[in-house]
Write an enzyme that holds these catalytic residues in place. Structure first.
Site, PDB file in Angstrom:
ATOM      1  N   CYS A  61      17.822 -11.078 -21.525  1.00  0.00           N
ATOM      2  CA  CYS A  61      18.417 -11.439 -22.812  1.00  0.00           C
ATOM      3  C   CYS A  61      17.348 -11.899 -23.806  1.00  0.00           C
ATOM      4  CB  CYS A  61      19.518 -12.479 -22.599  1.00  0.00           C
ATOM      5  SG  CYS A  61      20.619 -12.649 -24.011  1.00  0.00           S
TER       6      CYS A  61
ATOM      7  N   HIS B  82      23.021 -10.334 -18.109  1.00  0.00           N
ATOM      8  CA  HIS B  82      22.543 -11.485 -17.330  1.00  0.00           C
ATOM      9  C   HIS B  82      22.840 -11.317 -15.835  1.00  0.00           C
ATOM     10  CE1 HIS B  82      21.507 -14.489 -20.489  1.00  0.00           C
ATOM     11  NE2 HIS B  82      22.337 -13.778 -21.216  1.00  0.00           N
TER      12      HIS B  82
ATOM     13  N   GLU C 166      21.671 -12.927 -13.419  1.00  0.00           N
ATOM     14  CA  GLU C 166      21.708 -14.228 -12.737  1.00  0.00           C
ATOM     15  C   GLU C 166      23.094 -14.871 -12.821  1.00  0.00           C
ATOM     16  OE1 GLU C 166      20.669 -13.798 -15.717  1.00  0.00           O
ATOM     17  OE2 GLU C 166      20.833 -15.595 -16.955  1.00  0.00           O
TER      18      GLU C 166
END
Lengths: 236, 82
Positions: free
Chosen positions: A86, A203, A205
């Protein structure tokens, strides 16, 4: 493996990255402040999401001049792994470590929702354990995610299979409806020519445990770890 | 003292959804014939320089290094003294 997660003033996804790498996957993962000038001893650098330096002027424009970036550059030049997620992707583009730039979403809306992205090439250390065209469900959370590069750069990226992820629908098909931000050629992530630097807007994660609704982003980190292990066993 | 007025604009061909939205709004307001609206940035930078040439050189460098991203933006500037 030893990971450094670079923290800029305004980063806000560093703890999520640390959680996945350390708690979920059992790796060493340290937070490193952007004033640090020495990144020796780390195998992989992660530039997390957020709003580094307030994203003033342009996203990533000021972060690019943070003291740590010299060491990031050096690490990348030496073949070390660098992952930008990002805002981290935006910074890597501004720093010239990746081609292109991220512009304001076509809809002018800040978008925060799950999207599907397709692995366009498993031939990177970040996607090595993925199958080609594997579809991952991962959230996006951005205002400036519209990937753009000039025609010449795009042709080069395609020729070298540097487009690593594209936005698709749940069936893995490309369509304008499945492109959340108007990205050129549906691009969600690209790598450099040497394939050791990757940037992506989604994202992974935040989609690394089933309790979070999707664990399909975890494969990126698992790929990095298995690539790292393969690398260190051949160098021994 | 030199004052530089820097204009940073999106290159032709780079989609500007903000400009397009404003164009639509102008049309709604009854301003007929508005072909295109492009939104850019305007910066005023005040600094000391030994000469006009020196000032121009420095602003050029500022634009290249930070104020504009050559992938998507063009820039131009004017210098004022005093």
């Amino acid at each position: 493996m030893r990971f450094a997660i670079i923290v800029f003033p305004g980063s806000n996804c560093e703890l999520d990255c640390q959680w996945v790498l350390h708690k979920v996957l059992g790796q060493e993962a340290e937070l490193v402040w952007h004033k640090e000038k020495d990144l020796k001893g780390y195998d992989c650098l992660v530039l997390p999401g957020g709003f580094a330096h307030g994203d003033y002027l342009r996203t990533g424009a000021v972060a690019r001049f943070s003291p740590v970036m010299q060491a990031v550059r050096q690490h990348a030049r030496g073949g070390g792994l660098v992952l930008g997620i990002c805002n981290g992707f935006q910074i890597l583009c501004e720093a010239g470590l990746l081609s292109g730039v991220l512009l304001r979403n076509t809809s002018l809306n800040f978008i925060c929702r799950d999207v599907y992205m397709r692995v366009e090439t498993p031939e990177t250390p970040f996607t090595a354990t993925c199958t080609a065209r594997q579809v991952l469900r991962v959230p996006i959370n951005h205002n400036e995610g519209r990937y753009y590069a000039d025609a010449e750069t795009l042709a080069r990226l395609k020729d070298n299979s540097q487009v690593v992820f594209r936005y698709v629908n749940s069936a893995g098909e490309i369509s304008d409806e499945a492109n959340p931000n108007g990205s050129l050629d549906h691009i969600a992530g690209v790598c450099n020519e040497q394939r050791n630097v990757l940037g992506l807007m989604p994202h992974p994660e935040r989609a690394a445990e089933t309790v979070l609704g999707s664990a399909s982003g975890r494969i990126l980190f698992e790929s990095i770890i298995s690539s790292g292990q393969a690398l260190s066993s051949t160098s021994r | 003292m030199i004052r530089a007025k820097v204009y940073v604009t999106l290159k032709r061909g780079v989609l500007d959804p903000q400009g397009e939205t404003v164009r639509g709004a102008l049309e709604t307001l009854g301003f007929a014939g508005v072909q295109d609206v492009r939104i850019g940035k305007f910066m005023v930078i005040t600094f000391n320089a030994v000469s006009r040439e020196d000032a121009a050189k420095r602003v050029e460098e500022m634009c290249k290094k930070l104020l504009a991203n050559p992938v998507i933006e063009d820039y131009r500037f004017e210098l004022e003294e005093g």
